[in-house]
Scaffold this active site. Structure first.
Site, short mmCIF file in Angstrom:
data_model
loop_
_atom_site.label_atom_id
_atom_site.label_comp_id
_atom_site.label_asym_id
_atom_site.label_seq_id
_atom_site.Cartn_x
_atom_site.Cartn_y
_atom_site.Cartn_z
N TYR A 142 53.39 131.96 31.16
CA TYR A 142 52.98 132.24 32.54
C TYR A 142 53.34 133.69 32.82
CZ TYR A 142 52.62 131.27 37.62
OH TYR A 142 52.29 131.28 38.95
N ARG A 187 40.46 138.45 40.34
CA ARG A 187 41.69 139.14 40.75
C ARG A 187 42.87 138.50 40.02
NH1 ARG A 187 46.16 138.82 43.24
NH2 ARG A 187 45.82 136.60 43.56
N LYS A 218 48.82 128.14 33.77
CA LYS A 218 49.20 127.31 34.91
C LYS A 218 49.28 125.84 34.51
CE LYS A 218 50.22 129.34 38.80
NZ LYS A 218 49.40 129.85 39.87
N GLU A 228 42.63 129.53 41.55
CA GLU A 228 43.60 130.50 41.07
C GLU A 228 42.94 131.87 40.87
OE1 GLU A 228 47.37 131.78 39.87
OE2 GLU A 228 46.79 129.83 40.65
N ASP A 229 43.55 132.90 41.44
CA ASP A 229 43.16 134.28 41.20
C ASP A 229 41.69 134.58 41.53
OD1 ASP A 229 45.69 134.92 40.58
OD2 ASP A 229 45.41 135.12 38.42
N ASP A 277 46.45 128.25 45.11
CA ASP A 277 47.86 128.57 44.90
C ASP A 277 48.21 129.97 45.37
OD1 ASP A 277 50.49 127.90 43.86
OD2 ASP A 277 50.08 129.40 42.32
N ASP A 278 47.29 130.92 45.25
CA ASP A 278 47.58 132.29 45.69
C ASP A 278 47.81 132.34 47.20
OD1 ASP A 278 47.09 133.54 43.08
OD2 ASP A 278 45.04 132.90 43.43
N ALA A 306 47.24 136.77 49.36
CA ALA A 306 48.62 136.30 49.31
C ALA A 306 49.37 136.68 50.59
CB ALA A 306 49.33 136.87 48.09
N ASN A 309 53.15 140.36 41.33
CA ASN A 309 53.13 140.15 39.89
C ASN A 309 52.01 141.00 39.27
OD1 ASN A 309 55.16 138.13 39.46
ND2 ASN A 309 53.83 136.69 40.52
N ASN A 338 59.15 132.18 42.27
CA ASN A 338 58.04 131.83 41.40
C ASN A 338 57.25 130.67 41.99
OD1 ASN A 338 56.42 131.00 39.17
ND2 ASN A 338 57.92 131.85 37.75
#
Length: 622
Positions: free
Chosen positions: A142, A195, A213, A284-285, A307-308, A347, A463, A508
């Site tokens: 990760y 992203r 993930k 995600e992303d 999740d972001d 985020a 990150n 995290n």
């Protein structure tokens, strides 16, 4: 026994175990541990050895070798799983240097390569190694190493893992989902690669983040690895370098946008939920412009979350509440905190919305409370302080735009720099979600010395590591030991001399997203509510003991991740029950869930977590 091949001779003890499994369905499912039942397979011989789902390597017993036509295909010595791991770990330490592709290939990437090869051969052993060494290898599978993997994915690609839905597949996705061999999928992580972490548009290379993930869903939440699916939605890339790279594995065209883009994602969602109605999809992303729109589009219809936006927000809320505790104050004092936020992407806005809702709940959970809570935030983006005077302001950031007259009284203006804002506001918390490495400069941190807080908190949450707003060494060297420090990527604690330690807390997302996914799965809730997410964050915030928090430790060690996940999942289930969203799972209905005590919910979670133990394999002719 006509249903089995002549190659199979079932012992009386195995028959009894199978009989117990068949009859267990009428009882409470959490009385048996996930993954301990015999597994029916439709292949033998080399086909089994080449299948990472079922391969045990040298751990196949002699009985299984006979049953599965493996005798003579393996060395004669049967090794225990522990001996297999010992062998692998010796090789891993020896091969790390040899696996490097020269000076540009860092040690962490060498570890990733070796672990990935094990993953390709033997999934059970891979997860056994990962769980046993989670603190060491979570940063490899990760963040931060996964960022390096994604940047180099075309060169690292060896074996397909997951599914790829592209713009070229429009009209075909409903049939495509049936190409995946698993009849049941519990968890999907999907990305469009637009992203990836703080690295920008990496196109199809973003599949690496979905794979990483899901490794953590298996390791931390005990989701069965045969029921997870990483997905890449390839709608093109706007990365000029990838568009010209002849070795790039994705569509070499500019990204779809607008209605064409939405149509592709809509078709994907309809397809996966048609085949697997109970699946949970984690986004995600996705770039900010789509992250919020897609979340709002799907969250009330499908079991999904981003999740972001929501996971990052939950971990940040847990850290912010922990920072209040570290000041020696109760968490209920959170609405009094002054918070400067650097970053207004998906985020940053996600954290702002969640923090505002948390404050409002503590202030009475009404419209007046919600309105007053926004006054505790000052948001700074690339153009400076966001005020109502900003032209073409992002609609998602608009609720947090400061009043110009109020800012004038504070000595601030539209576009004021981060240093100016910190000097004038004297915040309790400086929260970084900007993806700009080093943004918290010496000048910014010097300004924080005038904070009105007895123990100011610095959250450098971006990150991967190179994008962190500052390092703990810099923060502690400028501000001394009376601060709270948290980051998104892992850093070592700082030795401050005289036996004093500056604790670096890794905020995290791993602390929350596995528990959110597992809790949603086991509750049977058809949606993931704000209350369920809030319950997860509050449980994480309360996980640390008072003594740990006073020392400046607001997040637990990653080594405790399975226990943390159990507690978070239990909190999610409890909230789903209280909101009347729970429908039950695998033989446990909502009525039974309501009767469970807190300890019974935790036990229910624990018993439904997969463990990496080799199952007994039984061959049945297809």
């Amino acid at each position: 026994m006509p249903i089995f091949s002549n190659h199979v001779r079932l012992s009386s003890s195995l028959l009894q175990r199978l009989k117990r499994h068949v009859t267990a369905g009428v009882h409470r499912s959490f009385t048996t541990t996930e993954g301990n039942r015999p597994t029916i397979v439709h292949k033998r011989s080399l086909d089994i050895l080449h299948d990472p789902w079922f391969n045990k390597g040298t751990a196949f017993s002699m009985t299984e070798r006979d049953r599965l036509d493996l005798r003579g295909l393996l060395p004669p010595n049967v090794m225990s799983p522990n001996l297999q791991i010992e062998r692998f770990m010796v090789d891993l330490k020896r091969l790390q240097v040899q696996a490097r592709d020269g000076p540009s290939d860092p040690n962490a990437l060498a570890k990733w390569r070796i672990l990935n090869r094990l993953h390709d051969r033997n999934e059970t052993m891979y997860y056994k190694v990962l769980i046993a060494n989670i603190e060491e290898y979570a940063p490899v599978v990760y963040t931060p190493t996964v960022g390096l993997v994604c940047q180099n994915y075309s060169g690292l690609f060896r074996r397909p893992r997951g599914m790829y839905f592209s713009a070229e597949d429009r009209g075909e996705m409903m049939s495509m989902v049936y190409n995946w061999p698993a009849e049941q999928v519990d968890m999907i992580v999907v990305t469009d690669g637009s992203r990836v972490l703080g690295l920008g548009d990496l196109g199809v290379h973003g599949i690496g983040i979905a794979i990483g993930k899901l490794d953590l869903y298996v390791a931390a939440a005990g989701i069965n690895p045969q029921r997870v699916l990483p997905v890449m939605i390839d709608v093109g890339t706007n990365n000029g370098k990838l568009l010209k790279d002849p070795l790039y594995l994705g569509l070499q065209q500019h990204r779809l946008d607008g209605d064409d883009y939405v149509a592709v994602v809509d078709e994907f969602m309809e397809a996966v939920f048609t085949r697997w109605p109970n699946v949970i999809v984690q986004f995600e992303d996705f770039q900010s412009k789509w992250a919020f729109k897609l979340l709002q589009r799907y969250r009330n219809t499908y079991r999904m979350f981003n999740d972001d936006v929501q996971g990052t927000a939950g971990v940040a809320i847990a850290g912010l509440l922990g920072a209040v505790r570290a000041q020696g104050r109760p968490m209920i004092d959170f609405p009094k905190q002054k918070i400067v936020v650097a970053g207004a992407g998906s985020a940053g806005i996600g954290v702002l919305n969640a923090a505002r809702k948390t404050m409002a709940r503590m202030l009475g959970n009404n419209e007046i409370a919600y309105e007053s809570a926004k006054s505790q935030f000052w948001v700074v983006d690339a153009k400076g302080l966001i005020t109502e005077g900003r032209e073409n302001i992002d609609p998602d950031a608009l609720p947090f735009a400061r009043n110009l007259k109020e800012m004038d009284r504070q000595g601030l203006r539209e576009g004021a720099s981060l240093v100016e804002v910190v000097k004038q506001v004297k915040p309790d918390v400086l929260l970084g979600l900007s993806a700009v490495g080093g943004l918290f400069s010496k000048e910014v941190l010097e300004a924080l010395k005038d904070s009105t807080s007895t123990r100011p908190a610095i959250f450098a949450m971006s990150n991967p590591t190179k994008n962190a707003e500052c390092t703990p060494e810099v923060a502690f060297s400028i501000l001394g030991d009376n601060i709270i420090f948290a980051s998104g990527s892992p850093f070592r604690d700082v030795d401050l001399g005289n036996g004093r330690i500056g604790h670096c807390n890794q905020g995290n997302n791993m602390y929350l997203f596995p528990g959110i996914g597992l809790g949603t799965l086991l509750s049977g809730s058809r949606v993931i509510s704000d209350g369920m997410l809030q319950a997860a964050a509050e449980r994480l915030a309360a996980y640390m003991s008072d003594d740990e928090v006073i020392q400046g430790i607001i997040f637990p060690s990653i080594s405790r991740i399975r226990d943390i996940t159990q507690e978070v999942a239990a909190a999610v289930i409890k909230e789903a029950v209280e909101e009347d969203l729970a429908e039950g799972h695998n033989g446990i209905d909502a009525r039974e869930l309501r009767k469970f005590s807190q300890n019974e919910i935790v036990e229910y979670v624990k018993k439904n977590m997969w463990n990496p133990e080799y199952p007994t394999l039984v061959y049945k002719q297809d």
